[in-house]
Write an enzyme that holds these catalytic residues in place. Sequence first.
Site, PDB file in Angstrom:
ATOM      1  CE1 TYR A 144      42.872  40.127  47.047  1.00 25.28           C
ATOM      2  CE2 TYR A 144      44.414  40.922  45.395  1.00 25.28           C
ATOM      3  CZ  TYR A 144      43.277  40.220  45.722  1.00 25.28           C
ATOM      4  OH  TYR A 144      42.539  39.605  44.733  1.00 25.28           O
ATOM      5  CG  ASP A 239      52.201  39.097  47.492  1.00 24.75           C
ATOM      6  OD1 ASP A 239      52.690  39.355  46.372  1.00 24.75           O
ATOM      7  OD2 ASP A 239      50.977  39.088  47.719  1.00 24.75           O
ATOM      8  CE  LYS A 267      48.726  44.056  40.960  1.00 23.59           C
ATOM      9  NZ  LYS A 267      48.558  43.597  42.316  1.00 23.59           N
TER      10      LYS A 267
HETATM   11  C1  LIG Z   1      47.691  42.341  42.722  1.00 22.14           C
HETATM   12  C2  LIG Z   1      48.237  41.568  43.850  1.00 22.14           C
HETATM   13  C3  LIG Z   1      48.041  40.184  43.960  1.00 22.14           C
HETATM   14  C4  LIG Z   1      47.122  39.413  43.030  1.00 22.14           C
HETATM   15  O1  LIG Z   1      47.570  39.406  41.734  1.00 22.14           O
HETATM   16  P1  LIG Z   1      46.507  39.067  40.557  1.00 22.14           P
HETATM   17  O2  LIG Z   1      47.343  39.057  39.331  1.00 22.14           O
HETATM   18  O3  LIG Z   1      45.498  40.154  40.616  1.00 22.14           O
HETATM   19  O4  LIG Z   1      45.925  37.744  40.859  1.00 22.14           O
HETATM   20  C5  LIG Z   1      48.690  39.502  44.973  1.00 22.14           C
HETATM   21  N1  LIG Z   1      49.474  40.152  45.834  1.00 22.14           N
HETATM   22  C6  LIG Z   1      49.688  41.475  45.774  1.00 22.14           C
HETATM   23  C7  LIG Z   1      50.593  42.135  46.755  1.00 22.14           C
HETATM   24  C8  LIG Z   1      49.054  42.237  44.793  1.00 22.14           C
HETATM   25  O5  LIG Z   1      49.224  43.552  44.766  1.00 22.14           O
END
Ligand SMILES: *Cc1c(COP(=O)(O)O)cnc(C)c1O
Length: 426
Positions: A144, A239, A267
Amino acid sequence: MIYKRSSALFAAAEKVIPGGVNSPVRAFKAVGGTPIFVKEAKGAYLYDEDGNVLIDYINSWGPMILGHAYQPVVDAVVEKAQKGTSFGMPTEIETQIAELAVSMVPNIDKIRFVNSGTEACMSAVRLARGFTGKDKIIKFAGCYHGHSDSFLIQAGSGAVTFGSPNSPGVTAGTAKDTLLANYNNLSSVEALIAANKNEIACIIIEPVAGNMGCIPPVKGFLEGLRTLCDANNILLIFDEVMTGFRLAKGGVQELYGVDADIVCFGKVIGGGLPVGAFAARNEIMNQLAPLGPVYQAGTLSGNPLAMAAGFAMLNELNNDKDVFKRLAEKTEYLHKGLARVLYNNNITHTINRVGSMISVHFDKANVIDFETAAKGNNETFKTFFHGMLNQGIYIAPSAFETWFITDALTYNDLDKTIAACDAVFR
Ligand SMILES: *Cc1c(COP(=O)(O)O)cnc(C)c1O
């Protein structure tokens, strides 16, 4: 436990907010029941609107790595708020947090702050396309990277839980530029590169996957991606929205010693306020507006409250030499305890863990990619989820989620959690 007030609040929310929630992962669709409304939180505990106390294993889906309402972060935000909450002009704190992040993370010279992980990943891909002059990207099934159009192709957790991995509204034109590989499978990547010679701008990956449960990269996988990228003029995007400032000071690049070209954050970097960021070496970052031609902007980007929270958080993590070791030890203790009681109760399971990320899969196969993650027994998971909740343990309401361990958890909390798991299946 009784959730009368939460149920009433949810009913009211459903009337004016789609599904009653502002992000789908908060709904209880996969497990049944209604979401719990939280009133406040401190340290490792949530206090809900019905007067229950819950040990929290979600922690805002990662940011609260030192526990809720962590005092230095709260103080920093309160102090800043007194002085104005947004200016749309440069502030010194933006440079301070940028300097700190650049000093903590390998291979980055510059960092640009945005408002979410979604924005970070979306902007990183635009930058990679602008830098390489190529259009296509490779992502991995089950990973994701936020909800921007290019990524909603077999995205993990929320998107999978809700059975719409390919969302309506994403055009065929956009989808055709996202190529899908399998996690931990280098030959699936090689095949895509061979079939799309000189067309691939970047490979984006969760270097430790966390959105299909926790899935570590197998030995040689990240190194193999690095080699493929170097050989084919492709940028490697890590990411690290989930793993950054969680698995190590310098994230997965430091943990496994593999270099990325662009790194995305979210995060933890915001200390619980809405922050994302992306970073790279000068050669790449200098392509960004206003220095270069790749456009990227944000009215509230670098917001002083958000920067103050993030700066306080990163300072704590930077100054505490043992924090990542402590987190890993607590997670290992939980892992061993859960494995012991699940085994004793004859529950088929696999537990994956890296640092302070851990997930329990109710299947005996090794969970190494999206296909194996999807095999878990969802009925057992539902029993587990509600059984734990009834005993005051709050885990994510989906089998595709990682648990986030915080430093606020005590060994007594972990023992209670292990005992609760035993009680669910005894
Ligand atoms: C949570 C998450 C996102 C998205 O971040 P948001 O602040 O919810 O837009 C993207 N990549 C990873 C790996 C994530 O865990």
